[in-house]
Design a protein around this motif. Structure first.
Motif, PDB file in Angstrom:
ATOM      1  N   HIS A  11       0.841  -1.194   0.000  1.00 29.09           N
ATOM      2  CA  HIS A  11       0.000   0.000   0.000  1.00 29.09           C
ATOM      3  C   HIS A  11       0.878   1.245   0.000  1.00 29.09           C
ATOM      4  N   LYS A  12       0.387   2.300  -0.605  1.00 29.57           N
ATOM      5  CA  LYS A  12       1.138   3.552  -0.674  1.00 29.57           C
ATOM      6  C   LYS A  12       1.495   4.033   0.730  1.00 29.57           C
ATOM      7  N   GLY A  13       2.744   4.439   0.895  1.00 25.05           N
ATOM      8  CA  GLY A  13       3.193   4.961   2.168  1.00 25.05           C
ATOM      9  C   GLY A  13       3.617   3.902   3.156  1.00 25.05           C
ATOM     10  N   GLN A  14       3.500   2.618   2.779  1.00 23.66           N
ATOM     11  CA  GLN A  14       3.887   1.542   3.686  1.00 23.66           C
ATOM     12  C   GLN A  14       5.101   0.800   3.140  1.00 23.66           C
ATOM     13  N   LYS A  15       5.959   0.343   4.031  1.00 24.70           N
ATOM     14  CA  LYS A  15       7.165  -0.374   3.629  1.00 24.70           C
ATOM     15  C   LYS A  15       6.917  -1.872   3.475  1.00 24.70           C
ATOM     16  N   LYS A  16       5.981  -2.400   4.260  1.00 19.55           N
ATOM     17  CA  LYS A  16       5.761  -3.839   4.257  1.00 19.55           C
ATOM     18  C   LYS A  16       5.061  -4.283   2.979  1.00 19.55           C
ATOM     19  N   GLU A  17       5.635  -5.279   2.306  1.00 17.14           N
ATOM     20  CA  GLU A  17       5.029  -5.831   1.100  1.00 17.14           C
ATOM     21  C   GLU A  17       3.959  -6.858   1.477  1.00 17.14           C
ATOM     22  N   ILE A  18       2.812  -6.753   0.836  1.00 16.36           N
ATOM     23  CA  ILE A  18       1.742  -7.735   1.044  1.00 16.36           C
ATOM     24  C   ILE A  18       1.933  -8.921   0.109  1.00 16.36           C
ATOM     25  N   LEU A  19       2.412  -8.656  -1.103  1.00 19.04           N
ATOM     26  CA  LEU A  19       2.729  -9.700  -2.077  1.00 19.04           C
ATOM     27  C   LEU A  19       4.187  -9.544  -2.502  1.00 19.04           C
ATOM     28  N   ALA A  40      -2.871 -14.193   4.078  1.00 18.16           N
ATOM     29  CA  ALA A  40      -1.758 -14.586   3.207  1.00 18.16           C
ATOM     30  C   ALA A  40      -1.610 -13.668   2.005  1.00 18.16           C
ATOM     31  N   GLY A  41      -2.672 -12.914   1.662  1.00 16.83           N
ATOM     32  CA  GLY A  41      -2.617 -12.013   0.515  1.00 16.83           C
ATOM     33  C   GLY A  41      -3.461 -12.468  -0.655  1.00 16.83           C
ATOM     34  N   LYS A  42      -4.366 -13.431  -0.431  1.00 17.10           N
ATOM     35  CA  LYS A  42      -5.146 -14.008  -1.530  1.00 17.10           C
ATOM     36  C   LYS A  42      -6.069 -12.965  -2.182  1.00 17.10           C
ATOM     37  N   SER A  43      -6.840 -12.244  -1.376  1.00 16.03           N
ATOM     38  CA  SER A  43      -7.757 -11.244  -1.922  1.00 16.03           C
ATOM     39  C   SER A  43      -7.001 -10.081  -2.567  1.00 16.03           C
ATOM     40  N   THR A  44      -5.873  -9.698  -1.977  1.00 16.64           N
ATOM     41  CA  THR A  44      -5.036  -8.649  -2.563  1.00 16.64           C
ATOM     42  C   THR A  44      -4.540  -9.075  -3.942  1.00 16.64           C
ATOM     43  N   LEU A  45      -4.145 -10.322  -4.063  1.00 13.55           N
ATOM     44  CA  LEU A  45      -3.683 -10.848  -5.348  1.00 13.55           C
ATOM     45  C   LEU A  45      -4.772 -10.710  -6.406  1.00 13.55           C
ATOM     46  N   PHE A  46      -6.004 -11.028  -6.047  1.00 14.18           N
ATOM     47  CA  PHE A  46      -7.115 -10.921  -7.007  1.00 14.18           C
ATOM     48  C   PHE A  46      -7.333  -9.477  -7.446  1.00 14.18           C
ATOM     49  N   LYS A  47      -7.218  -8.541  -6.511  1.00 11.94           N
ATOM     50  CA  LYS A  47      -7.424  -7.132  -6.857  1.00 11.94           C
ATOM     51  C   LYS A  47      -6.338  -6.631  -7.801  1.00 11.94           C
ATOM     52  N   CYS A  48      -5.149  -7.147  -7.640  1.00 12.93           N
ATOM     53  CA  CYS A  48      -4.068  -6.771  -8.557  1.00 12.93           C
ATOM     54  C   CYS A  48      -4.270  -7.422  -9.931  1.00 12.93           C
ATOM     55  N   SER A 204      -7.999 -30.144  -2.948  1.00 10.94           N
ATOM     56  CA  SER A 204      -7.494 -31.408  -3.483  1.00 10.94           C
ATOM     57  C   SER A 204      -8.507 -32.064  -4.409  1.00 10.94           C
ATOM     58  N   LEU A 205      -9.790 -31.977  -4.060  1.00 10.03           N
ATOM     59  CA  LEU A 205     -10.839 -32.652  -4.826  1.00 10.03           C
ATOM     60  C   LEU A 205     -11.148 -31.975  -6.152  1.00 10.03           C
ATOM     61  N   PHE A 206     -11.090 -30.646  -6.191  1.00 16.36           N
ATOM     62  CA  PHE A 206     -11.637 -29.934  -7.348  1.00 16.36           C
ATOM     63  C   PHE A 206     -10.605 -29.160  -8.175  1.00 16.36           C
ATOM     64  N   SER A 207      -9.369 -29.100  -7.747  1.00 14.96           N
ATOM     65  CA  SER A 207      -8.384 -28.265  -8.449  1.00 14.96           C
ATOM     66  C   SER A 207      -7.577 -29.064  -9.470  1.00 14.96           C
ATOM     67  N   ASP A 208      -7.176 -28.387 -10.538  1.00 15.77           N
ATOM     68  CA  ASP A 208      -6.197 -28.943 -11.463  1.00 15.77           C
ATOM     69  C   ASP A 208      -4.790 -28.553 -11.032  1.00 15.77           C
ATOM     70  N   LYS A 209      -4.678 -27.356 -10.463  1.00 13.03           N
ATOM     71  CA  LYS A 209      -3.391 -26.878  -9.968  1.00 13.03           C
ATOM     72  C   LYS A 209      -3.632 -26.095  -8.685  1.00 13.03           C
ATOM     73  N   ILE A 210      -2.703 -26.201  -7.741  1.00 12.84           N
ATOM     74  CA  ILE A 210      -2.811 -25.490  -6.469  1.00 12.84           C
ATOM     75  C   ILE A 210      -1.555 -24.650  -6.266  1.00 12.84           C
ATOM     76  N   ILE A 211      -1.781 -23.384  -5.897  1.00 11.74           N
ATOM     77  CA  ILE A 211      -0.684 -22.475  -5.561  1.00 11.74           C
ATOM     78  C   ILE A 211      -0.829 -22.122  -4.090  1.00 11.74           C
ATOM     79  N   VAL A 212       0.148 -22.476  -3.295  1.00  9.52           N
ATOM     80  CA  VAL A 212       0.101 -22.228  -1.858  1.00  9.52           C
ATOM     81  C   VAL A 212       0.876 -20.962  -1.552  1.00  9.52           C
ATOM     82  N   ILE A 213       0.208 -20.011  -0.898  1.00 10.38           N
ATOM     83  CA  ILE A 213       0.905 -18.790  -0.507  1.00 10.38           C
ATOM     84  C   ILE A 213       0.816 -18.579   1.001  1.00 10.38           C
ATOM     85  N   LYS A 214       1.856 -17.963   1.526  1.00 10.16           N
ATOM     86  CA  LYS A 214       1.903 -17.610   2.941  1.00 10.16           C
ATOM     87  C   LYS A 214       2.726 -16.339   3.085  1.00 10.16           C
TER      88      LYS A 214
END
Length: 259
Positions: A11-19, A40-48, A204-214
């Motif tokens: 976010h503007k004015g902040q040093k900490k990276e969310i992604l 973890a930053g999932k919703s932020t990723l979608f907005k970007c 696990s049941l419904f995905s073709d690919k999984i990306i794990v973020i933390k």
């Protein structure tokens, strides 16, 4: 279809990276699931990805076009979004909510065309809600609301569909119903679907690919058999788990310590 390259965001004015340097590809006809703990930053990723937030570093491409160079109208024709929560300001009918998905095809001073109405009806048939088309959206069940939002997204005819926690607030039956319907439509129409989930078993049941973020970083990226492992889930969620493989699918059981 969708490619994210070295995407970082703060976010503007902040040093900490969310992604931090997020890189992945999501293919047509597949469900790519973003899995990770709260914050973890999932919703932020979608907005970007969708261009809602543009002050990021890195690049996002859809069908070869760089997203932050596209107009709002163009982005609306590339991306459809199913939000986690939706409370309409007016008790629109189910059909009216779905018809809103055609907004990017209707001129400023125009009315929806015959094709717009036809497409709304087709998508309601596709998700099995045509019989509810005249019902108030505010009076149907949570699962039916979610299917209505999916129908609205499909009516938009965008090649990429983004779904933020599509199973939140749903019971056991409707979680499976919604994800089964998403998987069916994605395969049939060759869409690129990117969804967020909290439950590793659903992933696990419904995905073709999984990306794990933390903490805003990708820890693992691969198919469910590669990613849904005891070692990965301990690293991500910091709890003990047990994996049982059933018919080629890894199922997760948390290890609860007795007190």
């Amino acid at each position: 279809m969708l490619e994210v390259k070295n995407l970082s965001f703060r976010h503007k004015g902040q040093k900490k990276e969310i992604l931090k340097e997020i890189t992945f590809k999501a293919n047509s006809g597949e469900i790519t699931t973003i899995l990770g703990p709260n914050g973890a930053g999932k919703s932020t990723l979608f907005k970007c990805i969708t261009g809602v937030w543009k002050n990021y570093e890195g690049e996002v491409f859809v069908k070869g076009s760089q997203v932050d160079h596209l107009s709002f109208e163009k982005r609306a024709k590339f991306f459809s979004v199913v939000p986690q929560d939706h409370e309409p300001p007016f008790p629109y009918s189910v059909f009216e909510v779905v018809l809103m998905g055609r907004a990017s095809y209707v001129g400023l001073f125009s009315s929806p065309s015959k094709r717009d109405y036809q497409k709304a009806e087709e998508t309601l048939e596709l998700v099995g809600l045509y019989h509810l088309k005249d019902y108030p959206y505010t009076k149907i069940s949570g699962g039916e609301r979610q299917l209505t939002l999916i129908a609205r997204a499909l009516a938009q005819e965008a090649p990429v569909i983004i779904l933020d926690e599509p199973t939140s607030h749903l019971d056991f039956k409707n979680q499976s119903l919604i994800l089964s319907k998403i998987k069916q439509v994605v395969k049939e129409k060759g869409l690129t679907a990117v969804i967020t989930l909290h439950d590793p078993n659903l992933a696990s049941l419904f995905s073709d690919k999984i990306i794990v973020i933390k903490r805003g970083q990708i820890l693992h990226n691969g198919n469910p058999q590669e990613v849904i492992t005891e070692e990965v889930l301990r690293e991500v969620y910091e709890i003990g788990v047990k994996i049982v493989n059933h018919n080629g699918i890894n199922l997760v059981f948390p290890q609860i310590k007795e007190t």
